[in-house]
Design a protein around this motif. Sequence first.
Motif, short mmCIF file in Angstrom:
data_model
loop_
_atom_site.label_atom_id
_atom_site.label_comp_id
_atom_site.label_asym_id
_atom_site.label_seq_id
_atom_site.Cartn_x
_atom_site.Cartn_y
_atom_site.Cartn_z
N LYS A 1 0.85 -1.18 0.00
CA LYS A 1 0.00 0.00 0.00
C LYS A 1 0.89 1.24 0.00
CE LYS A 1 -0.26 -0.01 5.07
NZ LYS A 1 -1.15 -0.09 6.25
N GLN A 2 0.35 2.34 -0.46
CA GLN A 2 1.08 3.61 -0.38
C GLN A 2 1.15 4.04 1.08
OE1 GLN A 2 0.30 6.51 -3.71
NE2 GLN A 2 -1.46 5.14 -4.03
N VAL A 3 2.24 4.74 1.43
CA VAL A 3 2.49 5.04 2.84
C VAL A 3 3.01 6.46 3.02
CG1 VAL A 3 4.07 4.53 4.76
CG2 VAL A 3 2.93 2.66 3.56
N VAL A 4 2.48 7.11 4.04
CA VAL A 4 3.04 8.35 4.56
C VAL A 4 3.36 8.09 6.03
CG1 VAL A 4 2.56 10.75 5.20
CG2 VAL A 4 1.83 9.88 2.97
N TYR A 5 4.60 8.31 6.41
CA TYR A 5 4.96 8.10 7.81
C TYR A 5 4.56 9.33 8.63
CZ TYR A 5 7.42 7.75 12.14
OH TYR A 5 7.69 7.73 13.48
N ASN A 6 3.85 9.13 9.72
CA ASN A 6 3.40 10.25 10.54
C ASN A 6 4.23 10.33 11.82
OD1 ASN A 6 1.84 12.46 11.20
ND2 ASN A 6 0.31 11.26 12.26
N GLY A 7 5.22 11.18 11.81
CA GLY A 7 6.06 11.37 12.98
C GLY A 7 5.52 12.44 13.89
N GLY A 8 6.33 12.89 14.82
CA GLY A 8 5.91 13.95 15.73
C GLY A 8 6.14 13.58 17.18
N TRP A 9 5.75 14.47 18.07
CA TRP A 9 5.98 14.31 19.50
C TRP A 9 4.66 14.23 20.26
CZ3 TRP A 9 10.84 13.96 21.77
CH2 TRP A 9 11.93 14.22 20.94
N SER A 10 4.69 13.54 21.39
CA SER A 10 3.54 13.45 22.28
C SER A 10 3.94 13.90 23.68
CB SER A 10 3.02 12.00 22.35
OG SER A 10 2.56 11.56 21.10
N THR A 11 2.95 14.25 24.48
CA THR A 11 3.21 14.62 25.86
C THR A 11 2.74 13.50 26.78
OG1 THR A 11 3.00 16.42 27.48
CG2 THR A 11 1.01 15.81 26.30
N PHE A 12 3.49 13.28 27.86
CA PHE A 12 3.24 12.19 28.80
C PHE A 12 3.30 12.70 30.23
CE2 PHE A 12 4.93 10.36 24.96
CZ PHE A 12 4.12 9.25 24.73
N VAL A 13 2.68 11.94 31.13
CA VAL A 13 2.71 12.25 32.56
C VAL A 13 3.50 11.16 33.26
CG1 VAL A 13 1.32 12.42 34.66
CG2 VAL A 13 0.56 13.56 32.57
N ASN A 14 4.43 11.58 34.09
CA ASN A 14 5.28 10.66 34.85
C ASN A 14 4.46 10.00 35.96
OD1 ASN A 14 7.27 9.31 36.25
ND2 ASN A 14 8.42 11.16 36.82
N ALA A 15 4.21 8.70 35.82
CA ALA A 15 3.42 7.99 36.82
C ALA A 15 4.12 7.90 38.16
CB ALA A 15 3.09 6.58 36.32
N LYS A 16 5.43 8.10 38.17
CA LYS A 16 6.20 8.04 39.41
C LYS A 16 6.50 9.42 39.97
CE LYS A 16 8.36 3.69 37.96
NZ LYS A 16 9.62 2.96 37.69
N GLY A 17 5.88 10.44 39.38
CA GLY A 17 6.07 11.80 39.85
C GLY A 17 5.32 12.08 41.14
N LYS A 18 5.60 13.23 41.71
CA LYS A 18 5.01 13.60 43.00
C LYS A 18 3.62 14.20 42.85
CE LYS A 18 9.63 14.62 44.85
NZ LYS A 18 10.53 15.69 45.38
N ASN A 19 3.27 14.66 41.65
CA ASN A 19 2.01 15.39 41.45
C ASN A 19 1.27 14.86 40.22
OD1 ASN A 19 2.52 17.44 43.60
ND2 ASN A 19 4.20 18.01 42.25
N VAL A 20 0.95 13.58 40.21
CA VAL A 20 0.37 12.97 39.03
C VAL A 20 -0.96 13.61 38.65
CG1 VAL A 20 -0.53 10.83 38.04
CG2 VAL A 20 1.57 10.79 39.41
N ASP A 21 -1.85 13.79 39.60
CA ASP A 21 -3.16 14.37 39.30
C ASP A 21 -3.04 15.80 38.79
OD1 ASP A 21 -4.46 12.04 39.98
OD2 ASP A 21 -4.93 12.68 42.02
#
Length: 425
Positions: free
Chosen positions: A299-319
């Motif tokens: 199939k024809q393909v376009v690669y979709n790159g980029g960045w995402s944001t995440f929350v550190n589950a081991k951080g002090k202020n998860v909520d």
Amino acid sequence: MSDSTPLGGFSRRSFLRAVGGMAVAGAAGASMAACGSNSGRASSGAGSLQQWYHQYGEKGTQQAALKFAKAYKDAAVTVQWVPGDYGSKLASGLLSSSAPDVFEDQLNIELIKTGQLAPLDDIFASVKDDFTDADVKLNTYEGKIYGIKMIDDPQFLYYRKSMFQKAGVQPPTTFDELIAGAKKLTNSKTKGVYFGSQNFVVDHIAPYLAAAGTSVVSADHKSNLLTPEVIAAFTKLRELYTSGSVLQSAPTEWTDPSAFIQELVAIQWCGLWALPQIKQAFGDDFGVMAIPSIGAQGKQVVYNGGWSTFVNAKGKNVDAAKKFVKWLWIDQTQYQEEWSLDYGFHIPPRKSVATKATKLQTGQAADAVKLAGQFGIVDDIAFTPKMATAVSDAGNKILRSGADPKAALGTADGIVQSELKRLFG
């Protein structure tokens, strides 16, 4: 953001190796060094959050990150702007006492297996349908969403319309057409196509194999390396590589459009970020197209790159961190468009935001958005750095040395199977 290259291709190999190393690093503390520290507002106490970005190339991005942080009223957000080897510094920082609460990244199975990421389903569910299926899939594992896409950076083939017309070539939809067309486009001054100098294989593993209708790892976590589709893909790549129509070395890598702009090639693999620069050089005398399909199942393909944001589950202020992430990357649509289009040239991941963005509504930009929506693929998060190295080594032996594909991929297949057993039992 010209460093937003395929994760499946592992251009940022140092990052992934660093993250992979977290699986064996345990809880050993590590100090984070050489990071630029800037505060949106003064931070202290339980109401403070640490947010990390890698050092973007576009002017104004750091100031924008600070502006966003300062505008948030429910916590004091400190922005760490990390120059240099972001991957290694992030891996160390996540194990340190000053670990970030919120950080940008690309989802990797190791981060999930080590319990580093907080699921974000509770803040994401209401807008899930406003993100593309590919972007949702990219950040989902076993039914849980772990990240929210910040920018989309589709990567495809740029081509010169006038060169195509002169050579009597139509934009190819199959790899056989690409090989034939590249030969016709090659002359004493110009080669047909450029995919990169150093990493012809490794930077593009995911899209090449997707073009053949397959991937390194199957949906049920099995190795696909010795399947007919993978062998056919590498055989076809070898045919292109030895055709005499590939520019195999250039002053800049494929992430920079200079080889295309200097007319060293008629076709170049690059990202959406390069479109304004190319348009300035050629006006409307260029187009964008997907990687052509390989084989009957392709199939024809376009690669979709980029960045995402995440929350550190081991951080002090998860909520509190999740609340901030919701505010910035879900609620503040004006900031999302600004982040994508006021400093560089990217697609806002929210479909409703991208649709309203005037810079993406006409010309080649509109074509790029359409191609990304029609042919876009994303990475397999189970494709580890060790797998990437093994497949890259095999691919380079096939392309550069003419090794038998089945024999070369056999060694890599053993490594892939071993990694899959480690991850999934």
